[in-house]
Design a protein around this motif. Structure first.
Motif, PDB file in Angstrom:
ATOM      1  N   LYS A   1       0.833  -1.206   0.000  1.00 30.63           N
ATOM      2  CA  LYS A   1       0.000   0.000   0.000  1.00 30.63           C
ATOM      3  C   LYS A   1       0.868   1.257   0.000  1.00 30.63           C
ATOM      4  O   LYS A   1       0.506   2.270  -0.620  1.00 30.63           O
TER       5      LYS A   1
ATOM      6  N   ASP B   1       2.001   1.775  -3.591  1.00 31.53           N
ATOM      7  CA  ASP B   1       0.887   2.304  -4.400  1.00 31.53           C
ATOM      8  C   ASP B   1       0.647   3.786  -4.097  1.00 31.53           C
ATOM      9  O   ASP B   1       0.413   4.588  -5.018  1.00 31.53           O
ATOM     10  N   ARG B   2       0.723   4.133  -2.848  1.00 33.76           N
ATOM     11  CA  ARG B   2       0.494   5.538  -2.474  1.00 33.76           C
ATOM     12  C   ARG B   2       1.615   6.427  -2.991  1.00 33.76           C
ATOM     13  O   ARG B   2       1.352   7.558  -3.467  1.00 33.76           O
ATOM     14  N   TRP B   3       2.856   5.987  -2.921  1.00 28.88           N
ATOM     15  CA  TRP B   3       3.973   6.768  -3.471  1.00 28.88           C
ATOM     16  C   TRP B   3       3.774   7.014  -4.964  1.00 28.88           C
ATOM     17  O   TRP B   3       3.966   8.141  -5.451  1.00 28.88           O
ATOM     18  N   LEU B   4       3.407   5.957  -5.686  1.00 27.78           N
ATOM     19  CA  LEU B   4       3.230   6.082  -7.134  1.00 27.78           C
ATOM     20  C   LEU B   4       2.094   7.042  -7.478  1.00 27.78           C
ATOM     21  O   LEU B   4       2.159   7.762  -8.490  1.00 27.78           O
ATOM     22  N   GLN B   5       1.055   7.084  -6.646  1.00 31.30           N
ATOM     23  CA  GLN B   5      -0.088   7.958  -6.917  1.00 31.30           C
ATOM     24  C   GLN B   5       0.207   9.420  -6.589  1.00 31.30           C
ATOM     25  O   GLN B   5      -0.347  10.333  -7.218  1.00 31.30           O
ATOM     26  N   THR B   6       1.090   9.664  -5.625  1.00 30.23           N
ATOM     27  CA  THR B   6       1.295  11.040  -5.134  1.00 30.23           C
ATOM     28  C   THR B   6       2.618  11.650  -5.557  1.00 30.23           C
ATOM     29  O   THR B   6       2.863  12.833  -5.249  1.00 30.23           O
ATOM     30  N   THR B   7       3.461  10.893  -6.242  1.00 30.93           N
ATOM     31  CA  THR B   7       4.799  11.417  -6.587  1.00 30.93           C
ATOM     32  C   THR B   7       4.977  11.434  -8.102  1.00 30.93           C
ATOM     33  O   THR B   7       5.193  10.386  -8.733  1.00 30.93           O
TER      34      THR B   7
ATOM     35  N   ARG C   1       8.591   5.832 -11.069  1.00 28.12           N
ATOM     36  CA  ARG C   1       8.284   4.674 -11.901  1.00 28.12           C
ATOM     37  C   ARG C   1       8.826   3.401 -11.252  1.00 28.12           C
ATOM     38  O   ARG C   1       9.867   3.435 -10.581  1.00 28.12           O
TER      39      ARG C   1
END
Length: 365
Positions: free
Chosen positions: A330, A333-339, A343
């Protein structure tokens, strides 16, 4: 019956004739003829009376015979009726006896069936429990078999990774143990390979330990780079410093004690390393996130990227350990959505997530 009636008619006719003759003889004063006629008439009356008595006796005898026969028939009918009634009563008694016997047998059978059912029920309950237990055992064996295969597979991978690591490193002292809280061999091999391929100049490790020693050897092998490793427990930091000094990597490796502090990110609060302990580090080429431990709070490792993102070099690698756990998944997933610019990178070995951060060009206002 016809002949009797005829005689009576003749007798009556002769009486009339004699009466006329007597009257006629008396009229002509023939007294002798009249007396004779009277005698004959008296004799005829006597004869008639006798005949009537005879016939009356015959009738009485016949009537008696008839009455006797009727009495006999009545008696016979009565006997037959009594016999029939006796047979009916007897048959009814037999039927009642049979019914009562059947009722008794049926009741006895019901009691036996009930007793059998009461004895069978515990057996059936026992069988059901045995079946449930057998099913649990089958599930347990199936799960145990899968776990055993997974353990064998994982141990095989770990042994293979150790062989590859020791083929790259010639330790100057005995190496600290891997596994448990320390990184396992596959994770260490993945980090070692990333350093070989990317040759980072600044490496920051959150959570020191066995990996700190191996990372020092990897930087020595590529001949460049600096490692700063932090730990929230002073005792663990001291152990890591001693291991680094023992293996002669102190020139490239620094271990810092960074106690946990309350850190607010938006409306969330985390227990994370004191940011002041990392304030002097810039242009981080490789960020390894292996702390704080999960017990310090939910998503304990999430602040690493929001706090250190501005200090990351362009193209920096972020490695998050223990991504076989849902909490770490999780976090990724949160890093990828907010940063923006973050990649995923392919991972050849180990249970780690490898991400690469590229700075997005600023848009002119």
């Amino acid at each position: 019956m016809f002949s009797g009636t005829r005689r009576q008619h003749l007798a009556s006719l002769m009486s009339v004739v004699l009466g006329i003759a007597i009257v006629t003889a008396s009229a002509v004063e023939q007294w002798r003829f009249a007396a004779a006629g009277m005698g004959i008439l008296a004799c005829a009356g006597v004869l008639i009376l006798l005949d009537m008595r005879r016939r009356s006796g015959i009738v009485e005898r016949r009537l008696a015979i008839v009455v006797k026969r009727v009495d006999g028939l009545f008696t016979q009918q009565k006997r037959e009726a009594e016999a029939s009634r006796s047979n009916v009563v007897e048959n009814a008694a037999r039927i009642i006896d049979v019914v009562q016997s059947c009722d008794a047998e049926l009741l006895d059978t019901v009691h036996r069936v009930r007793d059998s059912a009461e004895r069978i029920q515990p057996v059936e309950d026992g069988i059901s429990r045995l079946e449930e237990e057998a099913d649990k055992q089958r599930q347990y064996r199936s799960g145990f078999r899968k776990e055993l295969f997974a353990v064998v597979r994982d141990q095989t991978r770990e042994v293979e990774a150790l062989f590859q690591l020791f083929s790259k490193v010639s330790p100057r002292q005995p190496m600290p143990s891997s596994g448990r809280w320390a990184l396992d061999a596959t994770g260490l091999l993945n980090l070692y390979s990333l350093i070989e391929r990317n040759r980072p100049r600044v490496v920051v490790e959150l959570g020191s330990g066995t990996s700190t020693v191996w990372l020092g050897y990897a930087l020595d092998a590529v001949g460049t780079g600096r490692l700063v490793s932090v730990d929230h427990l002073e005792e663990f930091a001291e152990h890591a410093r001693a291991a680094v000094a023992l293996h002669g990597s102190a020139t490239r490796t620094e271990v810092r004690h960074a106690p946990l502090t309350n850190l607010e990110l938006g409306d969330e609060e985390f227990a994370w390393y004191d940011p002041e302990c990392l304030a002097d580090i810039e242009r981080i080429d490789m960020l390894i996130v292996d702390g704080p431990p999960k017990v310090t709070g939910p998503h304990a490792r999430y602040p690493a990227l929001p706090i250190l993102r501005e200090r990351l070099a362009d193209g920096a690698l972020i490695v998050l350990d223990d991504t076989d756990r849902s909490s770490e998944q999780k976090i990724v997933d949160r890093w990828l959505q907010t940063t923006p610019g973050l990649r995923r990178e392919p991972v050849v070995v180990g249970e780690q997530a490898v991400l690469r951060f590229w700075r997005m060009p600023e848009v002119a206002g």
